[in-house]
Design an enzyme around this catalytic site. Structure first.
Site, short mmCIF file in Angstrom:
data_model
loop_
_atom_site.label_atom_id
_atom_site.label_comp_id
_atom_site.label_asym_id
_atom_site.label_seq_id
_atom_site.Cartn_x
_atom_site.Cartn_y
_atom_site.Cartn_z
N GLU A 60 11.37 -7.16 6.81
CA GLU A 60 12.16 -7.56 5.69
C GLU A 60 11.37 -7.08 4.42
OE1 GLU A 60 11.29 -9.93 8.12
OE2 GLU A 60 13.39 -9.90 8.96
N ASP A 85 16.83 -17.12 4.33
CA ASP A 85 15.71 -17.75 4.42
C ASP A 85 14.58 -16.70 4.66
OD1 ASP A 85 16.79 -20.59 5.75
OD2 ASP A 85 18.34 -18.92 5.96
N ILE A 87 14.05 -14.40 2.82
CA ILE A 87 13.28 -13.85 1.34
C ILE A 87 12.04 -14.19 1.45
CG2 ILE A 87 15.49 -14.24 -0.25
CD1 ILE A 87 14.26 -16.76 -1.41
N HIS A 129 16.90 -21.41 9.08
CA HIS A 129 18.28 -20.49 8.92
C HIS A 129 19.33 -21.11 8.27
CE1 HIS A 129 16.21 -18.39 12.27
NE2 HIS A 129 16.79 -17.42 12.17
C1 LIG Z 1 11.69 -12.83 9.43
C2 LIG Z 1 13.03 -12.93 10.60
N1 LIG Z 1 13.64 -11.77 10.53
C3 LIG Z 1 14.75 -11.75 11.11
C4 LIG Z 1 15.05 -12.74 12.03
C5 LIG Z 1 16.43 -12.73 13.04
N2 LIG Z 1 16.09 -12.48 14.45
C6 LIG Z 1 15.99 -13.42 15.36
S1 LIG Z 1 15.37 -13.00 16.56
C7 LIG Z 1 15.42 -11.44 16.31
C8 LIG Z 1 14.83 -10.54 17.18
C9 LIG Z 1 13.37 -10.73 17.55
O1 LIG Z 1 13.12 -9.71 18.38
P1 LIG Z 1 11.69 -9.89 19.30
O2 LIG Z 1 10.55 -10.28 18.23
O3 LIG Z 1 11.59 -8.62 20.13
O4 LIG Z 1 12.00 -11.05 20.20
P2 LIG Z 1 12.93 -11.04 21.42
O5 LIG Z 1 14.03 -11.81 20.73
O6 LIG Z 1 13.20 -10.00 21.89
O7 LIG Z 1 12.36 -12.21 22.19
C10 LIG Z 1 15.82 -11.25 15.01
C11 LIG Z 1 15.71 -9.97 14.13
C12 LIG Z 1 14.28 -13.86 12.06
N3 LIG Z 1 14.67 -14.88 12.58
N4 LIG Z 1 13.08 -13.84 11.28
#
Ligand SMILES: Cc1ncc(C[n+]2csc(CCOP(=O)(O)OP(=O)(O)O)c2C)c(N)n1
Ligand SMILES: [Mg+2]
Lengths: 330, 335
Positions: A60, A85, A87, A129
């Site tokens: 981000e 959230d 930010i 969230h």
């Molecule tokens: C700081 C933040 N950015 C984006 C998200 C939205 N989000 C939730 S899970 C996810 C994917 C995460 O990927 P990874 O770290 O590979 O874990 P996986 O879901 O594959 O176990 C995202 C982008 C979040 N929850 N927190």
């Protein structure tokens, strides 16, 4: 006229913007192939290609920061943070970079950046969230904060924000995405000014985002059951904050209730009250009340979350109390 | 590895799988709210890593945290109760699926913020070091999280202070819809360890024996003061990102290919070939575990919702620490 949802309206505005100015591009997590976690950027990839519709890593700070940098040299990025959230993980780029540049560099820098994001509770997304963080943003001089309450406003306000040469955080409430209303197909803009969503002579509700609908429901109920005529003013833009329509309304009704979903303490309601009382002191007949969430994070359990949220009942109660005070002071 | 040990690991993996299967059922019936991120296909990692941990060893977990939580020894009924938003849940219904913490088993919590838990693990490891203990910390996170600033800052700080922390990157090839090859321009995330001066190891995260063995080595390293280790577990998210994901970003073929590498299947093959277990033995184990899991879910469903009065509770502790201030006289002449 056709009715479309706020999600469709945002998507339409993005298509119009992409089609009108080649400097407009977008980037964010899962926005291209997936169409966004907010599900607002669908079809953009097919229509405008991967150069202008970019999936990013989960970074981000870099997403917002790259938006800041690109806008400094004349691009018009519309970046997406999938939840307000986040930010948290990008805040320096908002607080110390985007917000400061123009002023700190003596007015030489334009920053036509839009950060689109979603806010709000009610859907069981839990404490990290579901927040309403607009007051934190509105507190920072140098960034605009815009919060539409329906599809029509969203389209017009988003196009206005994209044409704005200043950084705008454009906050869409997740509970509004599926709500439909009449929206013209052609491009139009809505300026950053409050909108009277319902007229009434007895009391002014000042509100924004998802709480506009809750307030309208309360107003409807009060009218039906008590013959009370509530005026509902939708703030729409917290920065710039145009107090004129709000002041005009309160001078007419002589009392006001502020409604927002964010927790009460330090919420934007405090700012609204300060300005209202300053400008309408002589016409005020009752203390201004606030209806807001309690000062805790958003809980998960459905019954806790529902009682956390301001609703029709709480708004109605505040209106009745305010009107009693008004009567006592008449 | 002796048979009992491997069977323990197998049972743990099956328990996690069955828990997740039940979560999907609960999500289907809308008994859970919002996203439920399941760990299906990645069970060998939590099972193989946490098998080396005691309750005094800590983990930090992620949005995909049920497996870590179970492998750390959590009570399934309390987990289900949390997912269902019940009073008896781990967080009294305030957290939900993405936010279960269980301090008693050393689980410092699942986290809704991607990368949010990695620095916390560094802090816990620092605490252990300051207390001169022989414990250690494991931070679980995804391939996607390795592109957050928090990952880089945390690894660097853990490295300069030689902290007892193992960074376990669960590379399941996706961050929501984005394939790791589109978010990360290297073959192995493990090589990022090099730039922080720590050890990085690529591990077949679907092979329980390898996960177990590589973790054992890493534990030896970190508790003997040789500094943190980054383990990259290659695995695959066999289910959608969350229940209800349309998965338009990958093909059925791809998913099916990985199903052949299902860690539970592979463990069963080893148990049959090398430890003389019959298919029937395995079936019995699975059936028994499934019955236990379902019983926990049923019990959780009967629990009451939280009390509304509890909405504003738990925000602050009203107590202050018992510290008796002692006077401190600065040595003379030292500013
Ligand atoms: C700081 C933040 N950015 C984006 C998200 C939205 N989000 C939730 S899970 C996810 C994917 C995460 O990927 P990874 O770290 O590979 O874990 P996986 O879901 O594959 O176990 C995202 C982008 C979040 N929850 N927190
Ligand atoms: Mg991943």
């Amino acid at each position: 006229m056709r009715k479309i949802s706020m999600r469709e309206a945002v998507n339409e505005a993005l298509h119009i913007a992409f089609n009108s100015d080649s400097n407009v591009f977008t980037m964010g997590e899962d926005i291209a192939v997936y169409g966004g976690q907010l599900r607002c950027s669908y079809d953009l990839l097919d229509n405008f290609g991967p150069e202008r519709v970019r999936d990013t890593p989960i970074s981000e700070m870099a997403i917002v920061g790259a938006g800041v940098g690109a806008s400094m040299i004349g691009k018009r990025p519309v970046v997406e943070l999938s939840y307000i959230d986040f930010i948290g993980t990008s805040f320096d780029q908002i607080l110390n970079q985007a917000a400061k540049m123009r002023y700190m560099y003596g007015g030489h820098v334009n920053m036509p950046l839009v950060i689109r994001t979603q806010c709000g509770a009610g859907l069981g997304n839990g404490a990290q969230h579901s927040q309403s963080l607009e007051a934190i943003l509105a507190h920072i001089p140098g960034i605009r904060v815009v919060m539409p309450s329906n599809a029509y406003d969203a389209k017009g306000l988003l196009l206005h924000a994209i044409r704005d040469n200043n950084p705008v955080v454009f906050i869409e409430h997740k509970a509004l995405y599926k709500v439909k209303c009449e929206v013209p197909e052609e491009p139009y803009e809505i300026e950053y000014t409050p909108d009277v969503k319902r007229t009434g002579k007895d009391l002014t509700i000042v509100t924004y985002s998802a709480m506009v609908n809750r307030s309208l429901e309360a107003a409807e109920l009060l009218q039906k059951e008590h013959g009370i005529e509530v005026e509902v003013v939708d703030v729409r833009a917290l920065e710039p904050l145009d107090m004129e329509p709000i002041i005009r309304s309160v001078k007419k009704t002589n009392c006001a209730v502020i409604v927002h979903e964010a927790c009460e303490k330090g919420g934007f309601g405090g700012e609204l009250i300060a300005q209202i009382q300053q400008h309408t002191f002589k016409s005020l007949k009752a203390p201004i009340l606030r209806v807001a969430a309690p000062n805790v994070p958003v809980p998960f359990a459905v019954n806790l979350e529902m009682s956390y949220l301001p609703d029709k009942t709480k708004i109605t109660k505040a209106v009745m109390t305010c009107l009693e005070n008004k009567k006592a002071n008449a | 590895m002796n048979k009992e040990k491997l069977l323990d690991l197998y049972r743990m993996m099956v328990q996690i799988r069955e828990f997740e299967n039940e979560c999907i059922e609960l999500a289907k019936s809308n008994a859970t709210r919002a996203a439920v991120h399941t760990y299906i296909g990645e069970e060998a990692i939590a099972a193989g890593v946490c098998a080396h941990m005691s309750n005094q060893d800590y983990i930090t977990s992620t949005h995909r945290g049920h497996g870590h939580c179970i492998a750390k020894g959590a009570d399934l009924e309390k987990m289900f109760a949390e997912l269902l938003g019940r009073e008896g849940g781990y967080c009294k219904g305030k957290g939900g699926s993405m936010h279960i913490a269980d301090l008693a088993t050393g689980n410092l919590g699942a986290n809704g913020i991607v990368g949010g838990g990695i620095p916390l693990a560094v802090g816990a490891a620092l605490g252990i070091q300051l207390d001169n203990k022989k414990n250690f910390v494991v931070s679980f996170f995804g391939d996607g999280a390795a592109n957050e600033g928090s990952f880089h800052e945390a690894l660097n700080m853990a490295s300069i202070w030689s902290l007892p922390v193992i960074f376990v990157c669960e590379n399941n090839e996706y961050g929501i819809s984005t394939h790791v090859s589109k978010s990360t321009n290297i073959q192995n995330i493990a090589i990022r360890a090099m730039s922080y001066g720590i050890k990085g190891v690529v591990v077949d995260g679907n092979n329980i024996l390898e996960v177990y063995e590589e973790t054992r080595k890493a534990v030896d390293d970190v508790v003997s003061g040789q500094g943190p280790v980054l383990l990259e577990m290659k695995t695959y998210r066999m289910s959608g990102h969350y229940f209800g994901d349309n998965q338009n970003y990958r093909t059925k073929d791809e998913v099916n290919q990985w199903k052949e590498k299902d860690p539970i299947l592979r463990c069963e093959q080893i148990l049959q070939k090398e430890y003389d277990l019959t298919e029937e033995d395995l079936l019995t184990i699975r059936k028994n575990i499934r019955t236990e899991v379902l019983a926990a879910s049923e019990k959780a469903k009967l629990q009451p919702e939280p009390m509304i009065e509890d909405l504003t509770g738990d925000l602050f502790d009203q107590k202050f620490a018992d510290i008796e201030w002692k006077s401190f006289v600065k040595a003379q002449g030292k500013g």
